[in-house]
Design an enzyme around this catalytic site. Structure first.
Site, mmCIF file in Angstrom:
data_model
loop_
_atom_site.group_PDB
_atom_site.id
_atom_site.type_symbol
_atom_site.label_atom_id
_atom_site.label_comp_id
_atom_site.label_asym_id
_atom_site.label_seq_id
_atom_site.Cartn_x
_atom_site.Cartn_y
_atom_site.Cartn_z
ATOM 1 N N ARG A 92 -6.459 28.130 -1.163
ATOM 2 C CA ARG A 92 -5.540 27.008 -0.902
ATOM 3 C C ARG A 92 -5.129 26.326 -2.218
ATOM 4 N NH1 ARG A 92 -5.879 22.437 -2.498
ATOM 5 N NH2 ARG A 92 -7.952 22.067 -1.659
ATOM 6 N N CYS A 240 3.262 13.540 -8.381
ATOM 7 C CA CYS A 240 2.957 14.945 -8.055
ATOM 8 C C CYS A 240 1.575 15.025 -7.393
ATOM 9 C CB CYS A 240 2.968 15.813 -9.312
ATOM 10 S SG CYS A 240 4.536 15.780 -10.217
ATOM 11 N N GLU A 365 -7.954 15.968 -8.034
ATOM 12 C CA GLU A 365 -6.876 15.201 -7.391
ATOM 13 C C GLU A 365 -7.323 13.776 -7.083
ATOM 14 O OE1 GLU A 365 -3.907 16.541 -6.722
ATOM 15 O OE2 GLU A 365 -4.322 18.680 -6.940
HETATM 16 C C1 FAD Z 1 -12.148 23.362 -10.113
HETATM 17 C C2 FAD Z 1 -11.288 22.281 -10.676
HETATM 18 C C3 FAD Z 1 -9.921 22.454 -10.800
HETATM 19 C C4 FAD Z 1 -9.118 21.461 -11.374
HETATM 20 N N1 FAD Z 1 -7.753 21.674 -11.524
HETATM 21 C C5 FAD Z 1 -7.011 20.778 -12.230
HETATM 22 C C6 FAD Z 1 -5.626 21.044 -12.515
HETATM 23 O O1 FAD Z 1 -5.063 22.050 -12.066
HETATM 24 N N2 FAD Z 1 -4.948 20.160 -13.306
HETATM 25 C C7 FAD Z 1 -5.525 19.032 -13.816
HETATM 26 O O2 FAD Z 1 -4.855 18.294 -14.528
HETATM 27 N N3 FAD Z 1 -6.838 18.743 -13.536
HETATM 28 C C8 FAD Z 1 -7.586 19.600 -12.768
HETATM 29 N N4 FAD Z 1 -8.921 19.327 -12.508
HETATM 30 C C9 FAD Z 1 -9.538 18.148 -13.102
HETATM 31 C C10 FAD Z 1 -9.812 17.035 -12.126
HETATM 32 O O3 FAD Z 1 -8.615 16.451 -11.701
HETATM 33 C C11 FAD Z 1 -10.769 16.050 -12.812
HETATM 34 O O4 FAD Z 1 -12.023 16.680 -12.867
HETATM 35 C C12 FAD Z 1 -10.868 14.710 -12.098
HETATM 36 O O5 FAD Z 1 -9.694 13.956 -12.257
HETATM 37 C C13 FAD Z 1 -12.065 13.871 -12.573
HETATM 38 O O6 FAD Z 1 -12.067 13.796 -13.958
HETATM 39 P P1 FAD Z 1 -13.420 14.140 -14.776
HETATM 40 O O7 FAD Z 1 -13.952 15.432 -14.275
HETATM 41 O O8 FAD Z 1 -13.081 14.040 -16.216
HETATM 42 O O9 FAD Z 1 -14.457 13.049 -14.361
HETATM 43 P P2 FAD Z 1 -14.582 11.552 -14.983
HETATM 44 O O10 FAD Z 1 -13.250 10.902 -14.996
HETATM 45 O O11 FAD Z 1 -15.353 11.631 -16.253
HETATM 46 O O12 FAD Z 1 -15.457 10.858 -13.867
HETATM 47 C C14 FAD Z 1 -16.869 11.120 -13.723
HETATM 48 C C15 FAD Z 1 -17.403 10.222 -12.613
HETATM 49 O O13 FAD Z 1 -17.165 8.855 -12.942
HETATM 50 C C16 FAD Z 1 -16.442 8.227 -11.904
HETATM 51 N N5 FAD Z 1 -15.513 7.248 -12.462
HETATM 52 C C17 FAD Z 1 -14.572 7.414 -13.433
HETATM 53 N N6 FAD Z 1 -13.891 6.272 -13.629
HETATM 54 C C18 FAD Z 1 -14.411 5.358 -12.770
HETATM 55 C C19 FAD Z 1 -14.129 4.002 -12.481
HETATM 56 N N7 FAD Z 1 -13.145 3.337 -13.094
HETATM 57 N N8 FAD Z 1 -14.888 3.378 -11.548
HETATM 58 C C20 FAD Z 1 -15.842 4.045 -10.887
HETATM 59 N N9 FAD Z 1 -16.170 5.334 -11.096
HETATM 60 C C21 FAD Z 1 -15.449 5.985 -12.027
HETATM 61 C C22 FAD Z 1 -15.692 9.352 -11.225
HETATM 62 O O14 FAD Z 1 -15.320 9.004 -9.902
HETATM 63 C C23 FAD Z 1 -16.720 10.454 -11.271
HETATM 64 O O15 FAD Z 1 -17.633 10.304 -10.234
HETATM 65 C C24 FAD Z 1 -9.721 20.279 -11.848
HETATM 66 C C25 FAD Z 1 -11.105 20.083 -11.676
HETATM 67 C C26 FAD Z 1 -11.875 21.055 -11.090
HETATM 68 C C27 FAD Z 1 -13.357 20.830 -10.935
#
Ligand code: FAD
Length: 386
Positions: A92, A240, A365
């Site tokens: 998906r 988006c 997302e």
């Molecule tokens: C398999 C996979 C595919 C993906 N595909 C894409 C893609 O195609 N394009 C793309 O651009 N990205 C993609 N992503 C990235 C994804 O969107 C990010 O992982 C996501 O936005 C979270 O960012 P991070 O992993 O850096 O976590 P972080 O932002 O570091 O967050 C870590 C934790 O802290 C929490 N946190 C952060 N800020 C706050 C706040 N202000 N208050 C409370 N809690 C907070 C978060 O909720 C989370 O629990 C993908 C990720 C995965 C795992």
């Protein structure tokens, strides 16, 4: 109709919606189910082949109009996502990223030339797209992105990098979001442009039937017409994401339904203490609670889909759907796992694969916490992000 459909929610769909659903269900039964456990175990998926098959059925950019796209309703697109994710969340994701992120960005913000160049081959699956917003050090907070776009004469020069990008290792074009002097801008970047390199991210324990990569941008020179002219500011990539999240609201229900149906079959045939597992009150309590949550999730998805088709869907409403349906789908997958006992951890059954996949779906997302903050801001008028 699925046995989980206690409330006969099928009756809320029209004939065309039911027909699209059964076509996608058949495709998943024929093309995904027989192979997906192997893809998952190997961490390899025939993404290009699948994209062309999905393209033939009109599933890529399905809810967009013109340029070879099917122009279906948001509800029909949601139902397709549900069926695809009943196969696997990674499959998906291939369709969501292609249609709701990469194609949508070009369709909504691109120039006429960009649309003519990219959308028809992306709709057929001849070209694959990806969407680069996340960076190694900036995930939930994309406003802090460090990828830079600088004008150089008529050209643009891009420096930086994107991380966790679905489809990147098999993609032809990336929609890259970068900070320019005037704010965040979007670019359609062919991935064979000098200075672009893509590394596949291996050893994922989740979404193993989906290819994910890191994109490095080292002095990438782009002509002026690579800029998506209509996208100015962070609200463009966020719009988006709202599109793609709507697909996830439905998709997660597919993974949960597959877990529930597998579990119902298992619990009625496996006996312990001289009776089927399904005959124990504790098992029935679990099954009943899960079926109730699934039905509530479906009603929520359908409501949001109908709002989208009426042009009235607001981002915080999508947050309600993403937060609830992914959270509940993951809870259902974990609970189903308990009913299958040891077999619940086996790749012979789909449960653990769905549960592992949903861990990624919970995070990408917009994480659950970010959606709670979006909803909290709407409720209180206070921004608690930072
Ligand atoms: C398999 C996979 C595919 C993906 N595909 C894409 C893609 O195609 N394009 C793309 O651009 N990205 C993609 N992503 C990235 C994804 O969107 C990010 O992982 C996501 O936005 C979270 O960012 P991070 O992993 O850096 O976590 P972080 O932002 O570091 O967050 C870590 C934790 O802290 C929490 N946190 C952060 N800020 C706050 C706040 N202000 N208050 C409370 N809690 C907070 C978060 O909720 C989370 O629990 C993908 C990720 C995965 C795992």
């Amino acid at each position: 109709m699925t046995p989980v459909d206690l409330l006969d929610l099928d009756s809320l769909l029209d004939d065309e919606e039911r027909q699209i659903r059964s076509v996608v269900r058949r495709l998943v039964d024929d093309r995904v189910r027989p192979h997906v456990a192997e893809w998952y175990e190997q961490g390899q998926v025939p993404a290009r082949e699948l994209a062309r098959e999905f393209g033939r059925l009109g599933l890529l950019g399905m809810h967009l109009t013109g340029y070879g796209c099917a122009g279906s309703t948001a509800v029909a697109y949601g139902l397709a996502c549900l069926e695809l994710e009943a196969g696997d969340s990674g499959v998906r994701s291939l369709v969501s990223v292609q249609g709701s992120l990469a194609m949508y960005a070009i369709w909504r913000y691109g120039s006429e030339e960009q649309k003519q160049r990219w959308l028809p081959p992306m709709a057929t699956g001849e070209a694959i797209g990806c969407f680069g917003l996340t960076e190694p050090d900036h995930g939930s907070d994309p406003a802090s992105m460090v990828t830079r776009a600088r004008r150089d004469g008529d050209d643009w020069l891009l420096h930086g990098g994107k991380m966790w990008i679905t489809n990147a290792p098999v993609a032809d074009v990336a929609v890259i979001w970068a900070r320019a002097e005037e704010g965040v801008r979007g670019f359609a970047v062919p991935l064979d442009t000098p200075g672009v390199s893509v590394r596949e991210i291996r050893r994922k324990m989740s979404l193993r039937a989906s290819v994910t990569g890191e994109i490095s941008l080292d002095g990438v020179r782009l002509p002026a017409d690579a800029l998506l002219p209509g996208a100015a500011g962070l609200k463009a990539p966020l719009s988006c994401l709202t599109e793609a999240r709507h697909g996830i609201v439905w998709g997660a229900l597919g993974a949960a339904r597959d877990c529930l149906e597998t579990t119902l079959g298992y619990a009625t045939t496996r006996t312990q203490f001289g009776r089927p597992l399904a005959g124990f009150q504790l098992t029935q309590a679990k099954l009943a609670d899960m079926a109730v949550e699934w039905q509530k999730g479906f009603l929520l998805a359908l409501h949001l889909g109908r709002l989208a088709d009426a042009g009235k869907l607001r981002p915080e409403q999508v947050s309600v759907g993403k937060l609830n349906n992914v959270r509940e789908a993951l809870a259902i997958a974990r609970q189903c796992r308990t009913i299958l006992g040891a077999n619940g951890v086996s790749g012979e059954y789909p449960i653990m694969r769905h549960a592992n996949n949903l861990e990624s779906v919970l995070t990408y997302e917009g994480t659950s916490e970010i959606h709670q903050l979006v909803i909290g801001q709407r409720l209180t008028g206070l921004n608690a992000f930072a």
